[in-house]
Design a protein around this motif. Structure first.
Motif, mmCIF file in Angstrom:
data_model
loop_
_atom_site.group_PDB
_atom_site.id
_atom_site.type_symbol
_atom_site.label_atom_id
_atom_site.label_comp_id
_atom_site.label_asym_id
_atom_site.label_seq_id
_atom_site.Cartn_x
_atom_site.Cartn_y
_atom_site.Cartn_z
ATOM 1 N N TYR A 168 0.852 -1.081 -0.105
ATOM 2 C CA TYR A 168 -0.055 -0.105 0.191
ATOM 3 C C TYR A 168 0.807 1.276 -0.010
ATOM 4 O O TYR A 168 1.301 1.762 0.859
ATOM 5 C CB TYR A 168 -0.776 -0.087 1.244
ATOM 6 C CG TYR A 168 -2.162 0.922 1.143
ATOM 7 C CD1 TYR A 168 -3.270 0.679 0.647
ATOM 8 C CD2 TYR A 168 -1.891 2.596 1.724
ATOM 9 C CE1 TYR A 168 -4.315 1.745 0.496
ATOM 10 C CE2 TYR A 168 -2.872 3.096 1.568
ATOM 11 C CZ TYR A 168 -3.925 3.002 0.914
ATOM 12 O OH TYR A 168 -5.364 3.948 0.959
ATOM 13 N N HIS A 169 1.129 1.660 -1.299
ATOM 14 C CA HIS A 169 2.249 2.915 -1.284
ATOM 15 C C HIS A 169 1.373 3.737 -2.426
ATOM 16 O O HIS A 169 0.403 4.193 -2.322
ATOM 17 C CB HIS A 169 3.501 2.517 -1.532
ATOM 18 C CG HIS A 169 4.098 2.212 -0.100
ATOM 19 N ND1 HIS A 169 4.669 3.163 0.561
ATOM 20 C CD2 HIS A 169 4.238 1.133 0.498
ATOM 21 C CE1 HIS A 169 5.187 2.628 1.758
ATOM 22 N NE2 HIS A 169 4.922 1.449 1.555
ATOM 23 N N SER A 170 2.234 4.035 -3.578
ATOM 24 C CA SER A 170 1.784 4.574 -4.664
ATOM 25 C C SER A 170 1.749 3.906 -5.979
ATOM 26 O O SER A 170 2.591 3.517 -6.453
ATOM 27 C CB SER A 170 2.734 6.060 -4.566
ATOM 28 O OG SER A 170 2.729 6.767 -3.490
ATOM 29 N N ALA A 171 0.424 3.976 -6.563
ATOM 30 C CA ALA A 171 0.343 3.264 -8.217
ATOM 31 C C ALA A 171 0.008 4.414 -8.915
ATOM 32 O O ALA A 171 -0.966 5.198 -8.656
ATOM 33 C CB ALA A 171 -0.673 2.396 -7.810
ATOM 34 N N PHE A 172 0.377 4.506 -10.129
ATOM 35 C CA PHE A 172 -0.248 5.391 -11.324
ATOM 36 C C PHE A 172 -0.556 4.454 -12.194
ATOM 37 O O PHE A 172 0.240 3.585 -12.924
ATOM 38 C CB PHE A 172 1.215 6.227 -11.688
ATOM 39 C CG PHE A 172 1.587 6.975 -10.457
ATOM 40 C CD1 PHE A 172 1.003 8.233 -10.149
ATOM 41 C CD2 PHE A 172 2.343 6.626 -9.382
ATOM 42 C CE1 PHE A 172 1.572 8.974 -9.246
ATOM 43 C CE2 PHE A 172 2.984 7.351 -8.458
ATOM 44 C CZ PHE A 172 2.400 8.661 -8.195
ATOM 45 N N HIS A 173 -1.709 4.601 -12.985
ATOM 46 C CA HIS A 173 -2.254 3.919 -14.006
ATOM 47 C C HIS A 173 -2.227 4.755 -15.481
ATOM 48 O O HIS A 173 -2.576 5.925 -15.264
ATOM 49 C CB HIS A 173 -3.771 3.607 -13.927
ATOM 50 C CG HIS A 173 -3.677 2.520 -12.356
ATOM 51 N ND1 HIS A 173 -3.508 3.087 -11.246
ATOM 52 C CD2 HIS A 173 -3.854 1.373 -12.589
ATOM 53 C CE1 HIS A 173 -3.899 2.062 -10.368
ATOM 54 N NE2 HIS A 173 -4.210 1.042 -10.984
#
Length: 208
Positions: A168-173
């Motif tokens: 659970y950190h940072s995701a970019f789509h």
């Protein structure tokens, strides 16, 4: 609530069209508290991994049926329990393994014709993130190569630090990733850039 209304309107739906409604990842009711107290047959549900947040909702909004889960599925509901599931800013923080697990689980508890709205860090958020890395840094090239190559960039090197688990950190789509990959789980009906708080992108999905 306004973002949810606009997302539903994009597929010619409104909040009033749904009766069994779940906020997945509800926190302490950040959105639920803005919804009207339901009258039968409408029911509101909130699901969260934070026990303290769920306890607060149960104490302060007793008309909402709450449940507590772990970081991965399952949800404590039978197949086809809901006709609307909504969420703000969970998929924007999960790694791909967890995203896929939850997309499959949300599809399981959604009934045919049901709708899911989810938010992601899209192009706007990615530009903000990558723009904070020096232009001449090899890290910036690595980050952009992954994002534009795979369509999904996940990093634990963010401001969350050690306060959160590795998943659970940072995701970019990218838009392409959403349509190519998420459509394996649910039909993508709409993709709304900056449709959530004018920052995250809103994805509207439907179970056929």
């Amino acid at each position: 609530m306004g973002d949810l209304d606009r997302a539903l309107a994009s597929i010619q739906k409104s909040y009033e069209d749904f009766n069994d409604i779940l906020e997945w990842g509800c926190g302490c009711g950040r959105i639920l508290r803005h919804l009207p107290v339901p009258a039968l047959p409408r029911k509101l549900y909130g699901n969260e991994i934070d026990a303290e947040a769920i306890e607060w909702i149960s104490s302060n909004m007793p008309w909402i049926e709450t449940s507590l889960t772990k970081g991965k599925p399952p949800l404590p509901y039978p197949d086809g329990s809901f006709d609307l599931i909504f969420n703000h800013s969970v998929m924007s923080h999960l790694d791909e393994e967890y995203q896929d697990a939850w997309l499959a689980e949300l599809a399981r508890v959604l009934r045919p014709g049901g709708v899911v709205t989810l938010t992601v860090h899209g192009q706007h958020a990615f530009d903000q993130f990558s723009g904070g890395i020096p232009a001449d840094s090899p890290v910036r090239k690595q980050v952009t190569d992954v994002y534009y190559g795979r369509g999904l960039f996940y990093t634990k090197d963010d401001d969350w630090g050690a306060d959160f688990p590795d998943f659970y950190h940072s995701a970019f789509h990218s838009v392409r990733y959403i349509f190519d990959h998420w459509s394996k789980f649910l039909r993508v009906r709409q993709y709304i850039p900056r449709g959530a708080l004018d920052y995250q992108d809103m994805v509207v999905l439907e179970k056929l």
